[in-house]
Motif scaffolding. Sequence first.
Motif, PDB file in Angstrom:
ATOM      1  N   ASP A  20       0.816  -1.213   0.000  1.00  0.00           N
ATOM      2  CA  ASP A  20       0.000   0.000   0.000  1.00  0.00           C
ATOM      3  C   ASP A  20       0.851   1.265   0.000  1.00  0.00           C
ATOM      4  OD1 ASP A  20      -2.605  -1.355   0.235  1.00  0.00           O
ATOM      5  OD2 ASP A  20      -1.851  -1.963   2.199  1.00  0.00           O
ATOM      6  N   GLY A  21       2.128   1.140  -0.321  1.00  0.00           N
ATOM      7  CA  GLY A  21       3.026   2.284  -0.309  1.00  0.00           C
ATOM      8  C   GLY A  21       3.471   2.695  -1.697  1.00  0.00           C
ATOM      9  N   SER A  22       4.577   3.415  -1.757  1.00  0.00           N
ATOM     10  CA  SER A  22       5.155   3.889  -3.011  1.00  0.00           C
ATOM     11  C   SER A  22       6.648   3.601  -3.009  1.00  0.00           C
ATOM     12  CB  SER A  22       4.933   5.398  -3.183  1.00  0.00           C
ATOM     13  OG  SER A  22       3.560   5.702  -3.244  1.00  0.00           O
ATOM     14  N   PRO A  23       7.228   3.311  -4.178  1.00  0.00           N
ATOM     15  CA  PRO A  23       8.672   3.069  -4.219  1.00  0.00           C
ATOM     16  C   PRO A  23       9.450   4.350  -3.957  1.00  0.00           C
ATOM     17  CG  PRO A  23       7.767   3.148  -6.436  1.00  0.00           C
ATOM     18  CD  PRO A  23       6.593   3.190  -5.498  1.00  0.00           C
ATOM     19  N   PRO A  24      10.692   4.237  -3.476  1.00  0.00           N
ATOM     20  CA  PRO A  24      11.513   5.433  -3.253  1.00  0.00           C
ATOM     21  C   PRO A  24      11.833   6.130  -4.570  1.00  0.00           C
ATOM     22  CG  PRO A  24      12.808   3.430  -2.977  1.00  0.00           C
ATOM     23  CD  PRO A  24      11.389   2.995  -3.096  1.00  0.00           C
ATOM     24  N   LYS A  25      12.185   7.398  -4.475  1.00  0.00           N
ATOM     25  CA  LYS A  25      12.518   8.181  -5.652  1.00  0.00           C
ATOM     26  C   LYS A  25      13.806   7.679  -6.296  1.00  0.00           C
ATOM     27  CE  LYS A  25       9.121  11.129  -5.137  1.00  0.00           C
ATOM     28  NZ  LYS A  25       7.970  11.130  -6.062  1.00  0.00           N
ATOM     29  N   SER A  26      13.930   7.930  -7.589  1.00  0.00           N
ATOM     30  CA  SER A  26      15.128   7.526  -8.321  1.00  0.00           C
ATOM     31  C   SER A  26      16.283   8.463  -8.008  1.00  0.00           C
ATOM     32  CB  SER A  26      14.854   7.559  -9.825  1.00  0.00           C
ATOM     33  OG  SER A  26      14.684   8.902 -10.264  1.00  0.00           O
ATOM     34  N   LEU A  27      17.505   8.030  -8.341  1.00  0.00           N
ATOM     35  CA  LEU A  27      18.676   8.880  -8.137  1.00  0.00           C
ATOM     36  C   LEU A  27      18.559  10.163  -8.956  1.00  0.00           C
ATOM     37  CD1 LEU A  27      21.434   9.393  -6.917  1.00  0.00           C
ATOM     38  CD2 LEU A  27      22.454   8.046  -8.777  1.00  0.00           C
ATOM     39  N   GLY A  28      17.995  10.067 -10.163  1.00  0.00           N
ATOM     40  CA  GLY A  28      17.802  11.264 -10.980  1.00  0.00           C
ATOM     41  C   GLY A  28      16.900  12.278 -10.302  1.00  0.00           C
ATOM     42  N   GLU A  29      15.833  11.796  -9.662  1.00  0.00           N
ATOM     43  CA  GLU A  29      14.932  12.698  -8.939  1.00  0.00           C
ATOM     44  C   GLU A  29      15.618  13.289  -7.714  1.00  0.00           C
ATOM     45  OE1 GLU A  29      10.478  10.990  -9.682  1.00  0.00           O
ATOM     46  OE2 GLU A  29      11.911   9.623  -8.727  1.00  0.00           O
ATOM     47  N   VAL A  30      16.451  12.484  -7.048  1.00  0.00           N
ATOM     48  CA  VAL A  30      17.220  12.998  -5.905  1.00  0.00           C
ATOM     49  C   VAL A  30      18.107  14.161  -6.342  1.00  0.00           C
ATOM     50  CG1 VAL A  30      18.995  12.451  -4.204  1.00  0.00           C
ATOM     51  CG2 VAL A  30      17.197  10.784  -4.692  1.00  0.00           C
ATOM     52  N   LEU A  31      18.835  13.962  -7.419  1.00  0.00           N
ATOM     53  CA  LEU A  31      19.749  15.004  -7.899  1.00  0.00           C
ATOM     54  C   LEU A  31      18.986  16.231  -8.391  1.00  0.00           C
ATOM     55  CD1 LEU A  31      22.355  12.762  -9.742  1.00  0.00           C
ATOM     56  CD2 LEU A  31      22.567  13.819  -7.486  1.00  0.00           C
ATOM     57  N   ARG A  32      17.828  16.014  -9.033  1.00  0.00           N
ATOM     58  CA  ARG A  32      17.000  17.150  -9.473  1.00  0.00           C
ATOM     59  C   ARG A  32      16.586  17.992  -8.272  1.00  0.00           C
ATOM     60  NH1 ARG A  32      10.767  16.281 -11.183  1.00  0.00           N
ATOM     61  NH2 ARG A  32      10.094  18.455 -10.908  1.00  0.00           N
TER      62      ARG A  32
END
Length: 354
Positions: free
Chosen positions: A49-61
């Motif tokens: 019932d959750g969501s996956p963690p953000k990608s490395l690209g989103e982290v850097l953005r």
Amino acid sequence: MKLTRRRVLGVLAGSAAAIGVPPVWLSRMKTYSGPISDHFDGLHFIDPDGSPPKSLGEVLRWQFGRRAQRAVWPEWAASPFSDRPPPRVEGSRVRFSFVGHASWLIQTAGVNILVDPVWSERASPFSFAGPKRHNDPGIAFDALPKIDVVLVSHGHYDHLDVTTLSKLAAKFAPRVITPLGNDVTMREADAAIKAEAYDWRDRVELVSGLVVTLVPTRHWSARSLFDRNKALWASFVLETPAGKLYLVCDSGYGDGKHFRRVAEAHGPLRLAILPIGAYEPRWFMQDQHMNPVDAVMALADCGAEQALAHHHGTFQLTDEAIDAPALALAEALDAAKVPREKFAVLKPGQVFEI
């Protein structure tokens, strides 16, 4: 912006605390191995019932594109309070002392419990970079009473601080209750840490009449680029002589299902500790961290009589101002027609009793 090595390390260390992304060379660690279940596929834990963690690209953005939006915190924001807890609290009283960020001392039934204890200067894999304290712990380490039990919710650096756990092990040798896989991290750092790992819905007796149950929460866990969700994360329901306490150390809101399920399975709840900070920008943080509006809805969903706020005001993990969570919580409570005293915001060193 010039990306020096120190700047990149600082960014990654900051991300490590909030979302678990330190450099590659810190990732050579053992991870959990166990039977497949409805939330473990043999390699990774999954919240259906959750969501996956953000990608490395989103982290850097987020990290490199946010400077104009990030609020500037004061260099130091000292609390006017400092607690010296009693040796024990007996009977049906419960004494909550706010240490700061997500760290608490809970005293009841003659047992002293620390939750996500962090006494280190930084919530980071580095001693020289990453989120730094803006106020002292509300209890000086040397002023702690004998600690019997430690609850550690998950592996992010602002919750699992192996330096503090090692100091606690050396001084008090407490039981450390944690979700599956985080015991591996602790023992790799210090074999003296008495870590006990449990799955969601496991019920653990601490002493007669004092029981903790690990419950699903909308979050995730990591300490490197290559161990995402290889250890479990959880919230806690603590059964005490004064009633049940719901300890939510880190969580997104989602559709509120996690909170309603706790109410159904464990209610009625006497008190909930709920996070209100580290929520901006929403496009990045909403799946893993509640904002104050979410926290007020979570309180309604879980049905607790009283709430205490945390996860704000000590480490700057995200973009909002240091006082924004407390101000926004007051507005959210007023909008929901909930008395402000029902959801209290403490400063480090303040005490609340039931």
